[in-house]
Design a protein around this motif. Structure first.
Motif, PDB file in Angstrom:
ATOM      1  N   ASN A 197       0.788  -1.221   0.000  1.00 22.22           N
ATOM      2  CA  ASN A 197       0.000   0.000   0.000  1.00 22.22           C
ATOM      3  C   ASN A 197       0.821   1.272   0.000  1.00 22.22           C
ATOM      4  O   ASN A 197       0.583   2.205  -0.762  1.00 22.22           O
ATOM      5  CB  ASN A 197      -0.785  -0.055   1.308  1.00 22.22           C
ATOM      6  N   GLU A 217       1.443   3.989  -3.014  1.00 26.06           N
ATOM      7  CA  GLU A 217       1.098   5.398  -2.833  1.00 26.06           C
ATOM      8  C   GLU A 217       2.321   6.299  -3.057  1.00 26.06           C
ATOM      9  O   GLU A 217       2.231   7.342  -3.705  1.00 26.06           O
ATOM     10  CB  GLU A 217       0.526   5.601  -1.434  1.00 26.06           C
ATOM     11  N   ARG A 236      -7.561   6.873   4.760  1.00 24.06           N
ATOM     12  CA  ARG A 236      -6.236   6.270   4.653  1.00 24.06           C
ATOM     13  C   ARG A 236      -5.641   5.999   6.033  1.00 24.06           C
ATOM     14  O   ARG A 236      -5.002   4.980   6.250  1.00 24.06           O
ATOM     15  CB  ARG A 236      -5.287   7.169   3.847  1.00 24.06           C
ATOM     16  N   THR A 294      -4.491   2.232   7.135  1.00 15.89           N
ATOM     17  CA  THR A 294      -3.047   1.957   7.191  1.00 15.89           C
ATOM     18  C   THR A 294      -2.545   1.770   8.612  1.00 15.89           C
ATOM     19  O   THR A 294      -1.339   1.813   8.857  1.00 15.89           O
ATOM     20  CB  THR A 294      -2.247   3.102   6.528  1.00 15.89           C
TER      21      THR A 294
END
Ligand code: ADP
Ligand code: MG
Length: 405
Positions: free
Chosen positions: A85, A89, A163, A167
């Motif tokens: 992830n 990003e 997010r 995360t």
């Protein structure tokens, strides 16, 4: 939670690649020429796969425990998702500076990665006394791109809230909190130093200013959800390509399984600490000029970070309240915190359980003074991080210890 999934091995990798359409055109699963396990890996399985046309790919799989210690230390394989992830990003923000994730497989916790085997891990290059120029500058602009591009400064606040929720990485954060902040102060039986450094370690333990600094560092690490930081940005998480003595042809950040929404200065401090290890090593080896160069990387990274951060601030999400003065005030805060986090990283790599090869591969006669110099530097930073208003102060604080006068 039990984890029931098949681990990769040389016998099932071709079949696995056949089942992943995303790898087509990158490697031919029917003409695999070699499979090598290359993980230097305390944590994960890493395979380098080559086909008959010498096209390569990397497979990295998380196991449900720490590989170094076997299944006695369970650890969530979801860390692979955190890595995939964050790499994706960060790649979207600075594709030239981040390894490409070809595909992430959440069922078997496998990352298929771009093959960077024409690169060297930067720490290894530094330990061979090589000098790749312009790496530190590019890393500064990478940290700035992440600081703005993943935060409320650069993104919609609703997206950022989502997010932050997605995360969360508490298991890996706890490792950092214990190993980087708490254990250098309170040994739970995992710390060690050479006998020659026993007095240095005792002085660190007795240093109340250092302990207070580590409390502040840990608090900020646990509470400041600023940006989706890398979380483990040492020189072993960076690859470089090209000849020593020249500007690097390519710089790639990888291995971000510790990523979470945390303080931007934590990534900068990790880099600064690792530049300091490289300087300590060079000094130990009598490479005076290279030691000064290694320490100069602190300013190089910082200046690039500052420049890119200010450039991005001109048209980030909100410029009314978050104006130029605000951006400069943020930089003041990040600068002093980077000294604080560097202090933590330096101490823990000397007294803590996980050491660095820069220092560890020195022969004991050279290692003890290098370790002493690094601990003295960590304490100097811990005593002086507050209000550090100029990046040159970093070098002023540590060079009396790390460089030969
Ligand atoms: P771990 O999280 O277990 O430490 P890393 O991501 O650091 O695993 O990978 C271990 C080693 O594998 C690295 O130090 C590097 O030598 C090699 N490696 C990792 N990713 C790549 C890649 N994309 N290309 C080439 N080599 C890689
Ligand atoms: Mg690693």
């Amino acid at each position: 939670m039990t984890h029931d999934y098949t681990f990769l091995d040389a016998d099932n990798i071709a079949e696995y690649l056949r089942s992943r359409p995303e790898v087509q055109g990158r490697i031919d699963p029917d003409r695999i020429a070699s499979i090598r396990e290359i993980g230097d890996g305390n944590l994960n399985l890493v395979f380098h796969v080559l086909d008959a046309d010498q096209r390569g790919i990397i497979l990295k799989q998380s196991l449900p425990y720490v590989r170094m210690t076997g299944d006695g230390w369970p650890m969530t394989p979801e860390r692979a998702a955190r890595e995939a992830n964050s790499l994706q990003e960060h790649f979207a923000l600075t594709p030239e500076l981040v390894v490409e994730v070809v595909v992430y497989d959440p069922e078997r916790y496998i990352l298929v990665l771009e093959d960077l085997s024409d690169h060297s891990v930067w720490r290894d290059a530094l330990n061979r006394s090589e000098q790749h120029f312009d790496v530190a500058r590019r890393l500064g602009s990478y940290v700035a791109a992440v600081a703005v591009g993943t935060s409320i400064l650069g993104r919609d606040r609703g997206e950022v809230a989502e997010r932050i929720a997605e995360t969360q990485n508490p298991e890996l954060c706890t490792i950092t909190e214990d190993l980087v902040f708490t254990e250098p102060v309170f040994d739970i039986g995992r710390n060690s130093v050479l006998p020659e450094n026993a007095a240095d370690a005792a002085a660190l333990t007795a240093d109340r200013v250092f302990a207070a600094a580590m409390a502040e560092a840990k608090w900020r690490f646990m509470t400041q959800a600023e940006a989706l930081i890398h979380g483990d940005l040492h020189t072993g998480s960076v690859m470089v390509r090209g000849a020593s003595g020249a500007s690097a042809e390519s710089v790639k950040v990888f291995d971000s399984e510790f990523a979470f929404y945390g303080p931007v200065a934590f990534d900068l401090g990790a880099l600064f600490a690792n530049y300091s290890f490289a300087a300590a090593r060079a000094t130990a080896l009598g490479e005076t000029e290279r030691a000064s160069w290694a320490l100069s990387l602190v300013s190089e990274t910082w200046q690039a970070f500052e420049q890119e951060f200010l450039r991005l601030s001109e048209n980030w999400h909100e410029t009314n309240l978050f104006n130029g003065d605000f951006a400069r005030a943020r930089l003041d805060r990040i600068r002093e915190e980077s000294f604080l986090f560097a202090s933590a990283k330096m101490a823990r790599r000397i007294v803590g359980a996980a050491k660095v090869r820069d220092i560890e591969t020195l022969e004991p006669g050279l290692r003890a003074p290098a370790a002493r110099a690094t601990l003295a530097s960590a304490r100097a930073l811990a005593a002086n991080w507050r209000g550090a208003s100029d990046i040159a102060q970093f070098s002023e604080l540590v060079s009396p210890h790390l460089l030969n006068s």
